[in-house]
Design a protein around this motif. Structure first.
Motif, PDB file in Angstrom:
ATOM      1  N   THR A 158       0.837  -1.208   0.000  1.00  0.00           N
ATOM      2  CA  THR A 158       0.000   0.000   0.000  1.00  0.00           C
ATOM      3  C   THR A 158       0.863   1.246   0.000  1.00  0.00           C
ATOM      4  O   THR A 158       0.626   2.199  -0.756  1.00  0.00           O
ATOM      5  N   VAL A 159       1.881   1.245   0.843  1.00  0.00           N
ATOM      6  CA  VAL A 159       2.791   2.397   0.931  1.00  0.00           C
ATOM      7  C   VAL A 159       3.507   2.616  -0.400  1.00  0.00           C
ATOM      8  O   VAL A 159       3.610   3.750  -0.890  1.00  0.00           O
ATOM      9  N   THR A 160       4.005   1.537  -1.015  1.00  0.00           N
ATOM     10  CA  THR A 160       4.747   1.697  -2.275  1.00  0.00           C
ATOM     11  C   THR A 160       3.834   2.162  -3.409  1.00  0.00           C
ATOM     12  O   THR A 160       4.271   2.911  -4.287  1.00  0.00           O
ATOM     13  N   ILE A 161       2.575   1.723  -3.400  1.00  0.00           N
ATOM     14  CA  ILE A 161       1.618   2.196  -4.430  1.00  0.00           C
ATOM     15  C   ILE A 161       1.440   3.699  -4.327  1.00  0.00           C
ATOM     16  O   ILE A 161       1.489   4.429  -5.336  1.00  0.00           O
ATOM     17  N   LEU A 162       1.229   4.181  -3.118  1.00  0.00           N
ATOM     18  CA  LEU A 162       1.038   5.618  -2.910  1.00  0.00           C
ATOM     19  C   LEU A 162       2.315   6.396  -3.208  1.00  0.00           C
ATOM     20  O   LEU A 162       2.275   7.479  -3.806  1.00  0.00           O
ATOM     21  N   LEU A 163       3.444   5.838  -2.790  1.00  0.00           N
ATOM     22  CA  LEU A 163       4.726   6.520  -2.992  1.00  0.00           C
ATOM     23  C   LEU A 163       5.071   6.625  -4.477  1.00  0.00           C
ATOM     24  O   LEU A 163       5.464   7.715  -4.959  1.00  0.00           O
ATOM     25  N   THR A 164       4.931   5.526  -5.202  1.00  0.00           N
ATOM     26  CA  THR A 164       5.256   5.577  -6.637  1.00  0.00           C
ATOM     27  C   THR A 164       4.302   6.516  -7.382  1.00  0.00           C
ATOM     28  O   THR A 164       4.716   7.232  -8.291  1.00  0.00           O
ATOM     29  N   SER A 165       3.036   6.528  -6.981  1.00  0.00           N
ATOM     30  CA  SER A 165       2.068   7.407  -7.639  1.00  0.00           C
ATOM     31  C   SER A 165       2.389   8.878  -7.376  1.00  0.00           C
ATOM     32  O   SER A 165       2.319   9.715  -8.283  1.00  0.00           O
ATOM     33  N   ALA A 166       2.739   9.188  -6.128  1.00  0.00           N
ATOM     34  CA  ALA A 166       3.087  10.578  -5.792  1.00  0.00           C
ATOM     35  C   ALA A 166       4.369  11.012  -6.499  1.00  0.00           C
ATOM     36  O   ALA A 166       4.442  12.132  -7.031  1.00  0.00           O
ATOM     37  N   THR A 167       5.365  10.143  -6.529  1.00  0.00           N
ATOM     38  CA  THR A 167       6.628  10.515  -7.190  1.00  0.00           C
ATOM     39  C   THR A 167       6.452  10.626  -8.699  1.00  0.00           C
ATOM     40  O   THR A 167       7.145  11.421  -9.349  1.00  0.00           O
ATOM     41  N   LEU A 168       5.527   9.840  -9.267  1.00  0.00           N
ATOM     42  CA  LEU A 168       5.246   9.973 -10.703  1.00  0.00           C
ATOM     43  C   LEU A 168       4.688  11.357 -11.004  1.00  0.00           C
ATOM     44  O   LEU A 168       5.150  12.040 -11.940  1.00  0.00           O
ATOM     45  N   LEU A 169       3.682  11.793 -10.238  1.00  0.00           N
ATOM     46  CA  LEU A 169       3.068  13.101 -10.493  1.00  0.00           C
ATOM     47  C   LEU A 169       4.064  14.232 -10.246  1.00  0.00           C
ATOM     48  O   LEU A 169       4.048  15.241 -10.960  1.00  0.00           O
ATOM     49  N   ARG A 170       4.905  14.039  -9.249  1.00  0.00           N
ATOM     50  CA  ARG A 170       5.943  15.053  -8.987  1.00  0.00           C
ATOM     51  C   ARG A 170       6.930  15.113 -10.150  1.00  0.00           C
ATOM     52  O   ARG A 170       7.312  16.206 -10.614  1.00  0.00           O
ATOM     53  N   ALA A 171       7.338  13.948 -10.650  1.00  0.00           N
ATOM     54  CA  ALA A 171       8.285  13.908 -11.769  1.00  0.00           C
ATOM     55  C   ALA A 171       7.665  14.520 -13.021  1.00  0.00           C
ATOM     56  O   ALA A 171       8.328  15.245 -13.769  1.00  0.00           O
ATOM     57  N   LYS A 172       6.385  14.239 -13.246  1.00  0.00           N
ATOM     58  CA  LYS A 172       5.695  14.826 -14.400  1.00  0.00           C
ATOM     59  C   LYS A 172       5.656  16.351 -14.299  1.00  0.00           C
ATOM     60  O   LYS A 172       5.815  17.061 -15.294  1.00  0.00           O
ATOM     61  N   ARG A 173       5.459  16.828 -13.062  1.00  0.00           N
ATOM     62  CA  ARG A 173       5.385  18.276 -12.849  1.00  0.00           C
ATOM     63  C   ARG A 173       6.765  18.933 -12.946  1.00  0.00           C
ATOM     64  O   ARG A 173       6.930  19.990 -13.563  1.00  0.00           O
ATOM     65  N   LYS A 174       7.773  18.288 -12.363  1.00  0.00           N
ATOM     66  CA  LYS A 174       9.123  18.869 -12.326  1.00  0.00           C
ATOM     67  C   LYS A 174       9.846  18.755 -13.665  1.00  0.00           C
ATOM     68  O   LYS A 174      10.688  19.594 -14.014  1.00  0.00           O
ATOM     69  N   LYS A 175       9.573  17.626 -14.362  1.00  0.00           N
ATOM     70  CA  LYS A 175      10.237  17.360 -15.650  1.00  0.00           C
ATOM     71  C   LYS A 175      11.766  17.347 -15.532  1.00  0.00           C
ATOM     72  O   LYS A 175      12.481  17.760 -16.441  1.00  0.00           O
ATOM     73  N   SER A 176      12.262  16.861 -14.394  1.00  0.00           N
ATOM     74  CA  SER A 176      13.708  16.814 -14.177  1.00  0.00           C
ATOM     75  C   SER A 176      14.174  15.374 -14.061  1.00  0.00           C
ATOM     76  O   SER A 176      13.425  14.492 -13.617  1.00  0.00           O
ATOM     77  N   LEU A 177      15.421  15.144 -14.442  1.00  0.00           N
ATOM     78  CA  LEU A 177      15.997  13.801 -14.376  1.00  0.00           C
ATOM     79  C   LEU A 177      16.027  13.295 -12.937  1.00  0.00           C
ATOM     80  O   LEU A 177      15.755  12.106 -12.678  1.00  0.00           O
ATOM     81  N   ALA A 178      16.328  14.184 -11.979  1.00  0.00           N
ATOM     82  CA  ALA A 178      16.412  13.787 -10.577  1.00  0.00           C
ATOM     83  C   ALA A 178      15.053  13.302 -10.072  1.00  0.00           C
ATOM     84  O   ALA A 178      14.963  12.291  -9.354  1.00  0.00           O
ATOM     85  N   ALA A 179      13.989  14.015 -10.444  1.00  0.00           N
ATOM     86  CA  ALA A 179      12.648  13.624  -9.997  1.00  0.00           C
ATOM     87  C   ALA A 179      12.255  12.276 -10.587  1.00  0.00           C
ATOM     88  O   ALA A 179      11.637  11.447  -9.910  1.00  0.00           O
ATOM     89  N   TRP A 180      12.613  12.043 -11.843  1.00  0.00           N
ATOM     90  CA  TRP A 180      12.292  10.752 -12.460  1.00  0.00           C
ATOM     91  C   TRP A 180      13.138   9.627 -11.874  1.00  0.00           C
ATOM     92  O   TRP A 180      12.708   8.473 -11.810  1.00  0.00           O
TER      93      TRP A 180
END
Length: 512
Positions: A168-190
């Motif tokens: 459950t934690v990893t599902i939420l974490l990966t989903s949040a980091t995906l949206l953050r990476a999409k917003r940031k558009k940076s290599l570090a975020a991805w």
């Protein structure tokens, strides 16, 4: 949008209740078949080793079985890893964490389950982060958190010595980091997304469907164009697979064993059984009163909930500014659900009867309902208050009832063990006889957690059956193989009388 002061007090109250229910009466429910195998693996024991030592036909004590549930100085981390490698269907992250946990604090039921309860608390900040990334609204985030806090199904798995609270934690974490990476558009975020996705893979193989949902979501919102975000997504996914490749090699090298160990999921079930389990899976997100009450309540509540959830998902799609959020929620719900349900419908199977496999869909459903409730301007204040109060009351009452029970529907193959143990414990000078048939090993050890010390066991392995000891007043036979049943009636001149026939049968041996 921030929650109002009165709602903040409600948030605090429900959140504290949710935390309380995760830790209250941790050892109250029976330690069932799957949890027994968790303890075997994290302590470095494989099933064959246990069977070879105790299924000898000699009379033994409960402690001689329970010792396999505890850490031993004779077993090391390498033993645990060796056992985990023989179960490729269960990636090792949770089990390695549990190994170190019981090494530090002991292997009691309370201690072993407490790891899942503690891990489940990490879901709260991850869910808050995901909702803020989706809607940039504190109100929606807190609404989702308090729905999650007293969600009956999440509390059940937070109190189980399995990997599902970590998943459950990893599902939420990966989903949040995906949206953050999409917003940031940076290599570090991805890169952060890639690492979190790898964590998900090492927790559950079904994380592949979460990653697929993310990919479908990105492809659609990028309008099928090869954008920077899509390039980063595929590179991140490839990196995750590379990091996960050691376990992929384990799966490849043990594929036939993995097929054998998951054969249970290929057993064909009637459609009504599948449908009933889907209703339970859906309704238990918000209400789960009692297995017998559920039989009457669930079909009615599930239909209402299905309509409410459908509207909750549809509601954001009506607004242009929330269409991307709607799409994310929809893919999280549908990709996971269809990937589990369709194979059962098309080819026959019962994987979809496992409520625990729908956790990604649960999170999408709860976020959708949280959005609907937080932005329900079409409802009057009184109606809104009634709906919210009923939802929270259903969750709190469900968790309160469940917390007092000694078994629950998620114990599946061991559901009736508490009643079986009670029958045996009430007899004088009892002996429990069984063999290594079907899933008896896990269920017998599950029973030993409930049996009194006066009970003795005589466990055998086919075809080396020994005569039943005559030194006991009451002899019970648990789920015997047809061969053992015939041998007892023939060579020991005993008649087997059925004394409990719910779940796995319990027989009593009567002298002729």
């Amino acid at each position: 949008m921030k929650p109002k002061l009165k709602f903040r007090w409600l948030i605090l109250f429900v959140l504290l209740l949710g935390i309380f229910f995760r830790f209250f009466n941790l050892d109250g429910k029976l330690y069932w078949h799957d949890e027994v195998h968790t303890s075997l693996r994290i302590n470095g024991y494989n099933s064959q080793e246990v069977i070879a030592e105790v299924f000898t036909g000699e009379v033994t004590t409960i402690d001689n079985l329970l010792k396999f549930q505890l850490p031993s100085s004779e077993k090391t981390l390498s033993d645990t890893i060796s056992v985990l490698l023989t179960h490729p269907e269960h990636p090792p992250l949770y089990y390695l964490l549990a190994h170190f946990w019981v090494q530090l604090f002991g292997g009691s039921v309370t201690v072993t389950r407490s790891l899942s309860a503690i891990i489940s608390l990490l879901a709260f900040p991850c869910l808050y982060w995901l909702c803020r990334e989706l809607f940039n609204s504190q109100l929606i985030a807190w609404m989702a958190i308090i729905l999650f806090a007293v969600s009956p199904v999440h509390i059940l798995y937070a109190q189980e010595a399995r990997e599902y609270s970590l998943w459950t934690v990893t599902i939420l974490l990966t989903s949040a980091t995906l949206l953050r990476a999409k917003r940031k558009k940076s290599l570090a975020a991805w890169l952060v997304y890639s690492l979190s996705l790898t964590t998900g893979f090492y927790t559950s193989l079904l994380s592949a469907f979460v990653a697929l949902a993310h990919g479908i979501y990105l492809i659609i919102i990028e309008r099928w164009r090869w954008t920077k975000n899509l390039v980063y997504y595929f590179l991140s996914s490839i990196l995750s697979l590379v990091l996960f490749s050691p376990w992929l090699m384990v799966i490849f090298n043990n594929y036939s064993k993995m097929q054998t160990q998951t054969n249970w999921a290929k057993v064909r079930e009637p459609f009504w059984v599948l449908w009933s389990s889907w209703e339970l899976s859906l309704s238990s997100v918000f209400i789960d009163i009692h297995p017998e009450v559920n039989f009457w309540l669930i079909p009615r509540f599930a239909l209402f909930l299905l309509l409410a959830v459908s509207y909750s998902v549809y509601f954001p799609s009506r607004r242009r500014q929330t269409q991307n959020q709607w799409l994310f929620i929809l893919t999280l719900i549908l990709v996971n659900s269809l990937a589990i349900i369709l194979p059962d419908l098309l080819f026959g199977g019962r994987l979809s009867t496992g409520t625990r496999y729908f956790i990604p869909a649960y999170m999408g459903i709860q976020i959708a309902v949280a959005y609907l409730l937080a932005d329900a301007k079409f409802l009057s204040r009184k109606i809104w208050t009634v709906i919210v109060s009923l939802l929270f009351a259903a969750g709190i009452i469900s968790c309160g009832i469940s917390s007092q029970a000694d078994t629950w529907w998620n114990k599946i193959s061991s559901y009736h063990n508490a009643e079986i143990a009670q029958v045996i414990n009430q007899s004088s000078r009892p002996l429990l006889v069984s063999d290594a048939f079907d899933i008896n090993l896990g269920n017998i050890i599950s029973l030993t957690h409930l049996l009194e010390n006066k009970v003795r066991l005589q466990l055998m392995v086919e075809p080396k059956f020994k005569s039943i000891s005559s030194n006991f007043e009451n002899v019970f036979v648990f789920n015997p193989s047809p061969t053992l049943k015939a041998a007892i009636e023939k060579q020991d001149n005993l008649h087997l009388e059925l004394v409990y026939n719910s779940g796995y049968p319990l027989w009593k041996a009567i002298k002729l």
